[in-house]
Scaffold this motif. Sequence first.
Motif, PDB file in Angstrom:
ATOM      1  N   ILE A  89       2.319 -11.773 -10.442  1.00 36.41           N
ATOM      2  CA  ILE A  89       2.704 -12.720 -11.484  1.00 36.41           C
ATOM      3  C   ILE A  89       2.772 -14.112 -10.863  1.00 36.41           C
ATOM      4  O   ILE A  89       3.334 -14.292  -9.780  1.00 36.41           O
ATOM      5  CB  ILE A  89       4.071 -12.356 -12.105  1.00 36.41           C
ATOM      6  N   GLY A  90       2.203 -15.089 -11.550  1.00 38.45           N
ATOM      7  CA  GLY A  90       2.278 -16.473 -11.096  1.00 38.45           C
ATOM      8  C   GLY A  90       2.928 -17.332 -12.158  1.00 38.45           C
ATOM      9  O   GLY A  90       2.490 -17.337 -13.304  1.00 38.45           O
ATOM     10  N   ILE A  91       4.001 -18.029 -11.798  1.00 34.97           N
ATOM     11  CA  ILE A  91       4.707 -18.923 -12.716  1.00 34.97           C
ATOM     12  C   ILE A  91       4.329 -20.365 -12.382  1.00 34.97           C
ATOM     13  O   ILE A  91       4.481 -20.797 -11.243  1.00 34.97           O
ATOM     14  CB  ILE A  91       6.234 -18.766 -12.591  1.00 34.97           C
ATOM     15  N   ALA A 109       0.820  -1.217   0.000  1.00 34.91           N
ATOM     16  CA  ALA A 109       0.000   0.000   0.000  1.00 34.91           C
ATOM     17  C   ALA A 109       0.852   1.265   0.000  1.00 34.91           C
ATOM     18  O   ALA A 109       0.416   2.307  -0.508  1.00 34.91           O
ATOM     19  CB  ALA A 109      -0.922  -0.002   1.214  1.00 34.91           C
ATOM     20  N   SER A 110       2.057   1.166   0.554  1.00 35.28           N
ATOM     21  CA  SER A 110       2.871   2.371   0.707  1.00 35.28           C
ATOM     22  C   SER A 110       4.030   2.458  -0.269  1.00 35.28           C
ATOM     23  O   SER A 110       4.756   3.447  -0.276  1.00 35.28           O
ATOM     24  CB  SER A 110       3.438   2.435   2.136  1.00 35.28           C
ATOM     25  N   GLY A 111       4.220   1.432  -1.101  1.00 36.56           N
ATOM     26  CA  GLY A 111       5.376   1.442  -1.992  1.00 36.56           C
ATOM     27  C   GLY A 111       5.063   0.884  -3.356  1.00 36.56           C
ATOM     28  O   GLY A 111       3.922   0.925  -3.824  1.00 36.56           O
ATOM     29  N   ASP A 112       6.110   0.338  -3.986  1.00 35.83           N
ATOM     30  CA  ASP A 112       5.995  -0.181  -5.351  1.00 35.83           C
ATOM     31  C   ASP A 112       6.363  -1.656  -5.375  1.00 35.83           C
ATOM     32  O   ASP A 112       7.102  -2.118  -6.230  1.00 35.83           O
ATOM     33  CB  ASP A 112       6.915   0.620  -6.277  1.00 35.83           C
ATOM     34  N   LEU A 113       5.844  -2.414  -4.420  1.00 36.63           N
ATOM     35  CA  LEU A 113       6.175  -3.825  -4.302  1.00 36.63           C
ATOM     36  C   LEU A 113       5.483  -4.643  -5.382  1.00 36.63           C
ATOM     37  O   LEU A 113       4.276  -4.536  -5.566  1.00 36.63           O
ATOM     38  CB  LEU A 113       5.767  -4.341  -2.920  1.00 36.63           C
ATOM     39  N   ARG A 114       6.273  -5.478  -6.087  1.00 37.41           N
ATOM     40  CA  ARG A 114       5.720  -6.423  -7.057  1.00 37.41           C
ATOM     41  C   ARG A 114       6.028  -7.833  -6.566  1.00 37.41           C
ATOM     42  O   ARG A 114       7.141  -8.116  -6.134  1.00 37.41           O
ATOM     43  CB  ARG A 114       6.328  -6.201  -8.449  1.00 37.41           C
ATOM     44  N   ILE A 115       5.033  -8.706  -6.669  1.00 32.45           N
ATOM     45  CA  ILE A 115       5.144 -10.040  -6.089  1.00 32.45           C
ATOM     46  C   ILE A 115       5.016 -11.097  -7.178  1.00 32.45           C
ATOM     47  O   ILE A 115       4.083 -11.070  -7.982  1.00 32.45           O
ATOM     48  CB  ILE A 115       4.063 -10.255  -5.016  1.00 32.45           C
ATOM     49  N   VAL A 116       5.981 -12.033  -7.189  1.00 29.50           N
ATOM     50  CA  VAL A 116       5.967 -13.148  -8.123  1.00 29.50           C
ATOM     51  C   VAL A 116       5.862 -14.439  -7.322  1.00 29.50           C
ATOM     52  O   VAL A 116       6.648 -14.675  -6.400  1.00 29.50           O
ATOM     53  CB  VAL A 116       7.242 -13.186  -8.984  1.00 29.50           C
ATOM     54  N   GLY A 117       4.885 -15.272  -7.658  1.00 27.60           N
ATOM     55  CA  GLY A 117       4.737 -16.587  -7.037  1.00 27.60           C
ATOM     56  C   GLY A 117       5.131 -17.672  -8.020  1.00 27.60           C
ATOM     57  O   GLY A 117       4.829 -17.569  -9.217  1.00 27.60           O
ATOM     58  N   LEU A 170       3.099 -19.307 -18.065  1.00 28.45           N
ATOM     59  CA  LEU A 170       2.769 -20.730 -18.181  1.00 28.45           C
ATOM     60  C   LEU A 170       3.675 -21.445 -19.175  1.00 28.45           C
ATOM     61  O   LEU A 170       4.047 -20.892 -20.213  1.00 28.45           O
ATOM     62  CB  LEU A 170       1.312 -20.902 -18.626  1.00 28.45           C
ATOM     63  N   ASN A 171       3.980 -22.706 -18.857  1.00 27.33           N
ATOM     64  CA  ASN A 171       4.796 -23.577 -19.689  1.00 27.33           C
ATOM     65  C   ASN A 171       3.941 -24.147 -20.815  1.00 27.33           C
ATOM     66  O   ASN A 171       3.097 -25.008 -20.587  1.00 27.33           O
ATOM     67  CB  ASN A 171       5.374 -24.694 -18.820  1.00 27.33           C
ATOM     68  N   ALA A 172       4.196 -23.679 -22.032  1.00 33.15           N
ATOM     69  CA  ALA A 172       3.398 -24.123 -23.173  1.00 33.15           C
ATOM     70  C   ALA A 172       3.672 -25.568 -23.544  1.00 33.15           C
ATOM     71  O   ALA A 172       2.863 -26.195 -24.242  1.00 33.15           O
ATOM     72  CB  ALA A 172       3.679 -23.221 -24.377  1.00 33.15           C
TER      73      ALA A 172
END
Length: 469
Positions: A188-190, A106-114, A227-229
């Motif tokens: 982003i979800g891998i 909420a206070s920054g520019d955090l990006r999360i990848v799972g 996603l793995n094609a």
Amino acid sequence: MIALTLEDLTRHVGGRLHLHGDDSPDTVVDGVLDTDSRLMEPGGIFVAKPGETTDGHLFIAAAREKGAVLAIVERMVDEPISQVVVPDAVDALADLARAVVAAVRASGDLRIVGITGSNGKTTTKNLLARILEDEGETVAPRASFNNEVGAPLTMLRVTRSTRFLVSEFGASAPGEIARLAGLVEPDIGIVLMVGMAHAGGFGGIEATFAAKSELIHALRPGGLAVLNADDPRVAAMAPLAEERGVDVRWFGRGDVAVQARNTEVTASGTACEVSVDGDTAPLRLRVLGEHHVMNALAAIAAATALGVPARVCIERLESVELAERWRMQPMGSDRVRIINDAYNASPDSMTAALRTLAQITAPHERMVAVLGAMSELGEYAGEEHDRIGELAVRLRIPRIVVVGSEARRLYLAAVAEGSWSDEVVFFGSPDEAYDYLVGELRDGDRVLVKSSNSAGLRFLGDRLGGYFS
């Protein structure tokens, strides 16, 4: 962790605060949380988690002596330290992680990848973290911190200046990925692959598909699924992404956004051409194994979606010498090369490792496969160990060493497949196998040590690596 008052921390975990000494509800804590008293640092917060063999409450004194200033407990302990009493320490970890990540976001520019998948999570996590760490403060799991304890502990390492959080989500039963990914709703979800790893806990491959799909359902609306094609089950998650309102970015060996061509595997690494949205460049990974190309593609797909140029991604990936300890780790010497890949094993990763051994061994060299059990396969264990024993023989590996009673079926399958005389041998313990191998191995041998963690062959690999160094 971000700075919190004791009062706020207690509220986030739904606990009761018991103060000690000069502490007050306004006292601020911002130390690292851990469940291992040995890893405590000054200002740290110790989470007293009951375990299967011991109880974290017994180690609060040790944590305090190492510098802990607060303990999260399930019952009060007579120790001179402030304590927050909660109904369940693991649930408290999750609640606190959810609150802290939400505050930073909420206070920054955090990006999360799972990241999830039956194999390759830790390698992909490390490759992606290597790309992102030069872009800004990046938090990623230590080792394979991907379960109900490790994932929240990683999340709680974020600060107000963290730009990227890379979370690895493992699971041995349905619902676990949904719970962990739901704490942070990744941008982003891998999804790497859907295979037989942990099939015993899930109840089969279709149940594994449903479990890995939980990451897609947990993504933020407007996010991205990578996603793995090449994996039909992963590709089948695209409609789920559409339902969730997230886009899909594909990686694989076909005509997709992030693709690899002309792969060449050698004893010093793996080379290929990588094309990212039509822009092609060579990539030479030092990490052993063709299967790691797909992990690199996944990392590139996510990093470029976050704004890192493809050629910068490639340059940083080429600097990675080892994905993780005990994962295709070269040891020994040029005389006798040991490849220690015995931290985890599934039918897919076992197959990939054996094929890599065949690919990197020159005609004048000898392949040796030291194999242990694959765990958590449930009712599929017998047939999957049979398949690996048969594959080892079909790859014409001239010396197969099987270790441990749980892997005996693999040994019998190799014998039945046509392995002759002493081409395949069986030992009940790693110590017996070690005594045999130090006398058997010779110049020019290329030795793969592969098993699940529980088989303990990673330490056998270390011993062999030290002996032949």
